[in-house]
Write a protein that holds these residues in place. Structure first.
Motif, PDB file in Angstrom:
ATOM      1  N   ALA A  54      44.574  41.088  46.716  1.00 37.56           N
ATOM      2  CA  ALA A  54      44.073  40.123  47.697  1.00 37.56           C
ATOM      3  C   ALA A  54      42.830  39.494  47.092  1.00 37.56           C
ATOM      4  N   CYS A  55      42.663  38.190  47.273  1.00 36.25           N
ATOM      5  CA  CYS A  55      41.584  37.516  46.548  1.00 36.25           C
ATOM      6  C   CYS A  55      41.058  36.306  47.315  1.00 36.25           C
ATOM      7  N   GLU A  56      39.808  35.973  47.003  1.00 31.90           N
ATOM      8  CA  GLU A  56      39.150  34.841  47.656  1.00 31.90           C
ATOM      9  C   GLU A  56      39.806  33.523  47.272  1.00 31.90           C
ATOM     10  N   ASP A  57      40.143  33.362  45.994  1.00 30.95           N
ATOM     11  CA  ASP A  57      40.779  32.139  45.509  1.00 30.95           C
ATOM     12  C   ASP A  57      41.868  32.553  44.521  1.00 30.95           C
ATOM     13  N   THR A  58      43.101  32.265  44.849  1.00 29.97           N
ATOM     14  CA  THR A  58      44.217  32.707  44.001  1.00 29.97           C
ATOM     15  C   THR A  58      44.149  32.092  42.604  1.00 29.97           C
ATOM     16  N   ARG A  59      43.608  30.889  42.493  1.00 31.85           N
ATOM     17  CA  ARG A  59      43.526  30.250  41.167  1.00 31.85           C
ATOM     18  C   ARG A  59      42.550  30.991  40.269  1.00 31.85           C
ATOM     19  N   VAL A  60      41.410  31.363  40.825  1.00 31.32           N
ATOM     20  CA  VAL A  60      40.400  32.079  40.046  1.00 31.32           C
ATOM     21  C   VAL A  60      40.921  33.450  39.628  1.00 31.32           C
ATOM     22  N   SER A  61      41.503  34.169  40.587  1.00 24.10           N
ATOM     23  CA  SER A  61      41.982  35.524  40.296  1.00 24.10           C
ATOM     24  C   SER A  61      43.189  35.502  39.362  1.00 24.10           C
ATOM     25  N   ALA A  62      44.038  34.489  39.483  1.00 20.55           N
ATOM     26  CA  ALA A  62      45.182  34.374  38.570  1.00 20.55           C
ATOM     27  C   ALA A  62      44.696  34.213  37.139  1.00 20.55           C
ATOM     28  N   GLY A  63      43.623  33.432  36.957  1.00 21.62           N
ATOM     29  CA  GLY A  63      43.057  33.242  35.626  1.00 21.62           C
ATOM     30  C   GLY A  63      42.508  34.538  35.056  1.00 21.62           C
ATOM     31  N   LEU A  64      41.832  35.319  35.897  1.00 26.97           N
ATOM     32  CA  LEU A  64      41.292  36.602  35.442  1.00 26.97           C
ATOM     33  C   LEU A  64      42.417  37.549  35.033  1.00 26.97           C
ATOM     34  N   LEU A  65      43.430  37.657  35.881  1.00 27.90           N
ATOM     35  CA  LEU A  65      44.547  38.548  35.570  1.00 27.90           C
ATOM     36  C   LEU A  65      45.293  38.097  34.315  1.00 27.90           C
ATOM     37  N   GLN A  66      45.418  36.799  34.147  1.00 25.90           N
ATOM     38  CA  GLN A  66      46.102  36.272  32.975  1.00 25.90           C
ATOM     39  C   GLN A  66      45.373  36.669  31.694  1.00 25.90           C
ATOM     40  N   ARG A  67      44.040  36.635  31.725  1.00 24.64           N
ATOM     41  CA  ARG A  67      43.259  37.018  30.541  1.00 24.64           C
ATOM     42  C   ARG A  67      43.433  38.492  30.216  1.00 24.64           C
ATOM     43  N   LEU A  68      43.788  39.284  31.221  1.00 23.57           N
ATOM     44  CA  LEU A  68      44.036  40.711  30.998  1.00 23.57           C
ATOM     45  C   LEU A  68      45.502  41.002  30.698  1.00 23.57           C
ATOM     46  N   GLY A  69      46.317  39.953  30.715  1.00 20.97           N
ATOM     47  CA  GLY A  69      47.741  40.137  30.464  1.00 20.97           C
ATOM     48  C   GLY A  69      48.465  40.775  31.633  1.00 20.97           C
TER      49      GLY A  69
ATOM     50  N   GLY B  57      50.210  40.497  35.627  1.00 20.68           N
ATOM     51  CA  GLY B  57      50.810  39.632  36.631  1.00 20.68           C
ATOM     52  C   GLY B  57      50.974  40.424  37.912  1.00 20.68           C
ATOM     53  N   LYS B  58      50.361  39.989  38.984  1.00 15.67           N
ATOM     54  CA  LYS B  58      50.401  40.710  40.256  1.00 15.67           C
ATOM     55  C   LYS B  58      50.642  39.733  41.404  1.00 15.67           C
ATOM     56  N   PRO B  59      51.314  40.193  42.454  1.00 20.03           N
ATOM     57  CA  PRO B  59      51.392  39.346  43.660  1.00 20.03           C
ATOM     58  C   PRO B  59      49.985  39.117  44.211  1.00 20.03           C
ATOM     59  N   LEU B  60      49.696  37.875  44.597  1.00 19.58           N
ATOM     60  CA  LEU B  60      48.363  37.525  45.082  1.00 19.58           C
ATOM     61  C   LEU B  60      48.416  37.191  46.568  1.00 19.58           C
ATOM     62  N   ILE B  61      47.420  37.654  47.286  1.00 17.28           N
ATOM     63  CA  ILE B  61      47.299  37.375  48.720  1.00 17.28           C
ATOM     64  C   ILE B  61      45.990  36.622  48.939  1.00 17.28           C
ATOM     65  N   ALA B  62      46.074  35.384  49.388  1.00 19.82           N
ATOM     66  CA  ALA B  62      44.861  34.599  49.637  1.00 19.82           C
ATOM     67  C   ALA B  62      44.133  35.165  50.854  1.00 19.82           C
ATOM     68  N   LEU B  63      42.886  35.559  50.662  1.00 16.55           N
ATOM     69  CA  LEU B  63      42.092  36.106  51.753  1.00 16.55           C
ATOM     70  C   LEU B  63      40.654  35.648  51.546  1.00 16.55           C
ATOM     71  N   HIS B  64      40.269  34.620  52.308  1.00 17.43           N
ATOM     72  CA  HIS B  64      38.950  34.003  52.116  1.00 17.43           C
ATOM     73  C   HIS B  64      38.232  33.887  53.455  1.00 17.43           C
ATOM     74  N   GLU B  65      37.085  33.240  53.461  1.00 13.51           N
ATOM     75  CA  GLU B  65      36.249  33.220  54.677  1.00 13.51           C
ATOM     76  C   GLU B  65      36.934  32.538  55.859  1.00 13.51           C
TER      77      GLU B  65
END
Length: 340
Positions: free
Chosen positions: A53-68, A70-78
């Motif tokens: 679960a993440c504040e911004d799926t685009r930001v978290s997708a980039g972080l996960l991609q750099r680590l190689g 791939g995870k399902p992402l759940i948008a959860l923000h303010e």
């Protein structure tokens, strides 16, 4: 083996026998600017969980991609935290591990996450925090606030002038250390308000922490506007401000006397020397921090220019130079300097 897979394997090795139970929410701190600050344990957990679960799926997708990864992402923000929390709880109820990350730093500190954590606990599931990057703690560690005993975190003060002044007056009444966040487009307004509300309060200005153009300066709040005005770069980036604790009355009096003495010295030097040379000599004479004296010199110079502009006849090209006193034949009237 790729670099990313090597990191994930190293993280798993470092985790050793650490238990990471299922049906748990993992609150993961992520870098505030430098990817190298991500902990090995955070890498291991992000590789282990079933969803993020993440504040911004685009930001978290980039972080996960750099680590190689791939995870399902759940948008959860303010704006949807309360509505999205049940989706996370459903996954926990099925025995999954879920991580929550904000865009940068530790979740639930001026970022979303608190409502999710409360909902997960209320539903009877574990919440496991992973310590890591925090701009609040990073700024405090570099502030050198000798008088500080603990701190208060104020986050962002109100962007509206009247409410901002009210917030700052309340903070000024508190003698302890306080941490404030501010965005670049509002930093000048905040600086002006701080200079007016608590001019003598020491302030550490942290800009772009952990990033390539990080800068950290300590100065009196009254000198903050002049420091910002001295360079366009000073107004760029995200800001974390540390209001230093007010010292004991005796130390405060001694500090005020030292500041007044340094100001007087700077005024004399600025009449004869360029700003940088004046500051360098003042540093040698007083032993005060260079950054602080530089900010004071900027403020003094800005004040002198404002006074000169406001003085009757001062703006005229033919303004008279005061005559040389008759009883001081060796003295010469100072040449009028042209500011460039």
């Amino acid at each position: 083996m790729s670099v990313s897979s090597s990191i994930v394997q190293a993280a798993a090795l470092a985790a050793g026998q650490q238990q990471h139970p299922a049906a748990s929410l993992y609150v993961v701190a992520t870098p505030i600017g430098n990817i190298a600050d991500l902990s090995l344990r955070a890498v291991h957990v992000l590789a282990l969980v079933d969803a993020v679960a993440c504040e911004d799926t685009r930001v978290s997708a980039g972080l996960l991609q750099r680590l190689g990864l791939g995870k399902p992402l759940i948008a959860l923000h303010e704006h949807n935290e309360e509505a999205a929390a049940p989706r996370v709880i459903e996954r926990l109820a099925s025995g999954e591990r879920v991580a929550y990350v904000s865009d940068a730093g530790t979740p639930a500190i001026s970022d979303p996450g608190a409502r999710l954590v409360a909902a997960v606990r209320e539903a009877g599931f574990r919440v496991i925090p992973l310590p890591g990057p925090s701009s609040v703690v990073t700024a405090l560690s570099a502030a050198g606030d000798i008088a500080g005993q603990g701190f208060r975190f104020a986050g962002f003060v109100s962007p509206k002038a009247t409410a901002r002044e009210r917030d700052l007056r309340r903070l000024a009444e508190d003698a302890g250390t306080c941490v404030i966040f501010e965005a670049p487009h509002r930093i000048e307004a905040l600086a002006a308000a701080l200079a007016q509300t608590m001019p003598e309060r020491r302030l550490t200005v942290c800009r772009e922490l952990t990033k390539q153009f990080e800068s950290i300066h300590t100065l009196a709040a009254e000198a903050f506007p002049a420091w910002l005005a001295a360079s366009d770069d000073h107004r760029r980036g995200e800001f974390v401000l540390v209001l230093h604790a007010r010292p004991a009355p005796e130390a405060e009096e001694a500090g005020s006397a030292a500041a007044a003495s340094a100001d007087q010295l700077l005024k004399v030097l600025l009449e004869e020397l360029p700003l940088k040379q004046a500051v360098a000599l003042a540093v040698r004479a007083t032993g005060a921090p260079k950054g602080e004296l530089y900010a004071r010199a900027l403020a003094l110079k800005a004040g002198d220019e404002a006074d000169a502009d406001a003085a009757p006849g001062a703006a005229g090209a033919d303004a008279a130079v005061p005559p040389v006193p008759a009883d001081w034949p060796e003295r010469r009237a100072p040449a009028r300097r042209v500011r460039r």
